[in-house]
Design an enzyme around this catalytic site. Structure first.
Site, PDB file in Angstrom:
ATOM      1  N   LYS A 115       0.946  -1.081  -0.218  1.00 32.72           N
ATOM      2  CA  LYS A 115       0.043  -0.302   0.002  1.00 32.72           C
ATOM      3  C   LYS A 115       0.819   1.231   0.077  1.00 32.72           C
ATOM      4  O   LYS A 115       0.632   2.414  -0.520  1.00 32.72           O
ATOM      5  CB  LYS A 115      -1.018  -0.081   1.164  1.00 32.72           C
ATOM      6  CG  LYS A 115      -1.908  -1.298   1.284  1.00 32.72           C
ATOM      7  CD  LYS A 115      -2.972  -0.868   0.346  1.00 32.72           C
ATOM      8  CE  LYS A 115      -4.192  -2.025   0.544  1.00 32.72           C
ATOM      9  NZ  LYS A 115      -4.413  -2.875  -0.782  1.00 32.72           N
ATOM     10  N   LYS A 197      -3.927 -10.918  -8.005  1.00 37.67           N
ATOM     11  CA  LYS A 197      -5.258 -11.361  -7.632  1.00 37.67           C
ATOM     12  C   LYS A 197      -6.573 -10.735  -8.178  1.00 37.67           C
ATOM     13  O   LYS A 197      -6.251  -9.385  -8.227  1.00 37.67           O
ATOM     14  CB  LYS A 197      -5.379 -11.672  -6.113  1.00 37.67           C
ATOM     15  CG  LYS A 197      -5.485 -10.607  -5.328  1.00 37.67           C
ATOM     16  CD  LYS A 197      -5.919 -10.936  -3.735  1.00 37.67           C
ATOM     17  CE  LYS A 197      -6.438  -9.569  -2.815  1.00 37.67           C
ATOM     18  NZ  LYS A 197      -7.850  -9.153  -3.490  1.00 37.67           N
ATOM     19  N   LYS A 200     -11.207  -5.836  -5.363  1.00 38.74           N
ATOM     20  CA  LYS A 200     -12.386  -5.162  -5.537  1.00 38.74           C
ATOM     21  C   LYS A 200     -11.692  -3.567  -5.787  1.00 38.74           C
ATOM     22  O   LYS A 200     -12.497  -3.139  -6.679  1.00 38.74           O
ATOM     23  CB  LYS A 200     -13.017  -4.526  -4.402  1.00 38.74           C
ATOM     24  CG  LYS A 200     -13.993  -5.818  -3.920  1.00 38.74           C
ATOM     25  CD  LYS A 200     -15.063  -5.534  -2.681  1.00 38.74           C
ATOM     26  CE  LYS A 200     -14.397  -6.284  -1.161  1.00 38.74           C
ATOM     27  NZ  LYS A 200     -13.268  -5.810  -0.376  1.00 38.74           N
TER      28      LYS A 200
HETATM   29  P1  ATP Z   1      -9.682  -4.801  -1.813  1.00 36.54           P
HETATM   30  O1  ATP Z   1      -9.124  -4.645  -3.026  1.00 36.54           O
HETATM   31  O2  ATP Z   1     -10.637  -3.470  -1.264  1.00 36.54           O
HETATM   32  O3  ATP Z   1      -8.847  -4.976  -0.608  1.00 36.54           O
HETATM   33  P2  ATP Z   1     -10.566  -7.382  -1.845  1.00 36.54           P
HETATM   34  O4  ATP Z   1     -10.954  -7.964  -2.992  1.00 36.54           O
HETATM   35  O5  ATP Z   1      -9.044  -7.726  -1.647  1.00 36.54           O
HETATM   36  O6  ATP Z   1     -10.842  -5.618  -1.745  1.00 36.54           O
HETATM   37  P3  ATP Z   1     -11.193  -7.761   0.822  1.00 36.54           P
HETATM   38  O7  ATP Z   1     -12.414  -7.066   1.535  1.00 36.54           O
HETATM   39  O8  ATP Z   1      -9.904  -7.326   1.313  1.00 36.54           O
HETATM   40  O9  ATP Z   1     -11.443  -8.169  -0.592  1.00 36.54           O
HETATM   41  O10 ATP Z   1     -11.028  -9.302   1.518  1.00 36.54           O
HETATM   42  C1  ATP Z   1     -12.294 -10.128   1.558  1.00 36.54           C
HETATM   43  C2  ATP Z   1     -11.998 -11.542   1.602  1.00 36.54           C
HETATM   44  O11 ATP Z   1     -11.971 -12.100   0.419  1.00 36.54           O
HETATM   45  C3  ATP Z   1     -10.620 -11.925   2.304  1.00 36.54           C
HETATM   46  O12 ATP Z   1     -11.086 -13.076   3.082  1.00 36.54           O
HETATM   47  C4  ATP Z   1      -9.821 -12.190   1.230  1.00 36.54           C
HETATM   48  O13 ATP Z   1      -8.695 -13.166   1.670  1.00 36.54           O
HETATM   49  C5  ATP Z   1     -10.606 -12.768   0.148  1.00 36.54           C
HETATM   50  N1  ATP Z   1      -9.888 -12.608  -1.251  1.00 36.54           N
HETATM   51  C6  ATP Z   1      -9.929 -11.114  -1.822  1.00 36.54           C
HETATM   52  N2  ATP Z   1      -9.470 -11.318  -2.899  1.00 36.54           N
HETATM   53  C7  ATP Z   1      -9.379 -12.763  -3.221  1.00 36.54           C
HETATM   54  C8  ATP Z   1      -8.702 -13.604  -4.441  1.00 36.54           C
HETATM   55  N3  ATP Z   1      -8.347 -12.848  -5.427  1.00 36.54           N
HETATM   56  N4  ATP Z   1      -8.863 -15.015  -4.048  1.00 36.54           N
HETATM   57  C9  ATP Z   1      -9.089 -15.642  -3.034  1.00 36.54           C
HETATM   58  N5  ATP Z   1      -9.654 -14.671  -1.895  1.00 36.54           N
HETATM   59  C10 ATP Z   1      -9.733 -13.467  -2.035  1.00 36.54           C
HETATM   60 MG    MG Z   2      -8.086  -6.872   0.237  1.00 39.43          MG
END
Ligand code: ATP
Ligand code: MG
Length: 334
Positions: A115, A197, A200
């Protein structure tokens, strides 16, 4: 007497649309766990402030995360489904844990370093102490299992460290929390461009969202990186091809997977056909979730009831823990 169920806690940040990674890393486990465990699942709105300080879209995103959780099969009557900021005890435990967390170890966290690289203009203290807040969320319910994706592995290690440190200093209050996935290994759903990965808030054009319409899903899948195919039988798969197979294993039938695996090994694979098949299987997987989520998301009265009920359950558990914490720490003067 009925054996007390073990406790589960996890959360998702309201930073945008939920995607396939959230589903297979987190939600799929939540839905299975709700029948076996005492579950606390939250919309992590406070965590989103570390990277998304503008709150204009927050309410919409909170509603969306709740609706998408429910559309994926989470039952608000079985679990506590709540909003992080409604449980004030979180902030209190976060404060205590901050006194037990060393800046040196926080600065070494991989997600923090990422970050800092991505947003050098907003390296706030909340970002540094993100793993402390996450620990507070989890151990506030004295949870043992935390269903999360692979990206959260290091945060869970830190949660164990902070919980153990508290126990050593003040007495045993917390069980050790462990990352959990029904398959054993934690999962990471790769982005379609093979550069990380699905997420969001990053890689948005290479992420499949549960709200994407059918044509957008097709477009994104068809754009996934491929090449002209293997030239030697049984070649090693390049990462980006392995990623497509990984996505196929999530949503396609065994027959389809076997066919394309054999085609790859025999050098007859046509990636255009493979992606077309994957796109249709993705559409069939995502469309019902999208439609269900949409009807829930727009029912504000229902969502309000869910949040109130969830907060009530979560605060009951939180209050009991905070009392144990204050007593253990000697913060009880009468
Ligand atoms: P942001 O980009 O805002 O951080 P994010 O997609 O990483 O969003 P989070 O809210 O940080 O989502 O994570 C929510 C859950 O989804 C966590 O348990 C995280 O480990 C899981 N997760 C997020 N992205 C992945 C992915 N690509 N594969 C598997 N698990 C994921
Ligand atoms: Mg995340």
């Amino acid at each position: 007497m009925e054996k007390k169920k073990e406790i589960v806690m996890s959360g998702i940040r309201p930073t945008g649309f939920l995607h396939l990674g959230n589903y297979f890393g987190a939600l799929r486990n939540y839905v299975r766990m709700q029948d076996e465990f005492e579950c606390y699942f939250m919309v992590a709105d406070l965590h989103s402030l570390t990277t998304h300080p503008d709150t204009k879209e927050l309410k919409g995103h909170v509603h969306r995360v709740l609706a998408e959780n429910i559309a994926c099969g989470l039952d608000p009557d079985k679990v506590a489904l709540y909003c992080q900021s409604h449980v004030y005890e979180t902030a209190e435990l976060y404060l205590y844990l901050n006194m037990l967390a060393y800046t040196g170890e926080l600065e070494k966290t991989v997600t923090f370093k990422d970050k800092v690289r991505q947003h050098p203009e907003n390296v706030n203290a909340g970002l540094l102490t993100y793993p402390v807040l996450q620990t507070a969320d989890i151990i506030l319910h004295r949870a043992s299992y935390v269903p999360v994706g692979k990206d959260q592995e290091q945060h869970l290690e830190m949660a164990r460290k902070f919980a153990n440190r508290f126990n050593h200093r003040y007495g045993d209050v917390f069980p050790e929390p462990h990352a959990f996935n029904y398959g054993g290994e934690l999962v990471k759903i790769p982005s379609l461009d093979g550069t990380g990965k699905m997420s969001k808030s990053e890689n948005q054009y290479a992420t499949l969202y549960l709200a994407d319409d059918d044509d957008l899903i097709r477009k994104k899948v068809m754009k996934a990186k491929t090449d002209s195919g293997p030239t030697e039988p049984n070649s090693v798969m390049p990462d980006y091809i392995e990623n497509i197979f990984q996505l196929m294993r999530l949503v396609s039938s065994q027959e389809v997977i076997d066919k394309f695996t054999a085609d790859f090994n025999g050098c007859t694979i046509r990636y255009g056909d493979m992606k077309k098949q994957l796109a249709e299987d993705m559409v069939n997987f995502i469309a019902p979730i999208r439609e269900k989520a949409e009807s829930i998301r727009t029912n504000e009265k229902y969502l309000k009831e869910i949040m109130e009920k969830g907060a009530e359950k979560a605060r009951k558990s939180a209050k009991a823990t905070i009392e144990l914490v204050r007593n253990a720490m000697g913060l009880n003067y009468y």
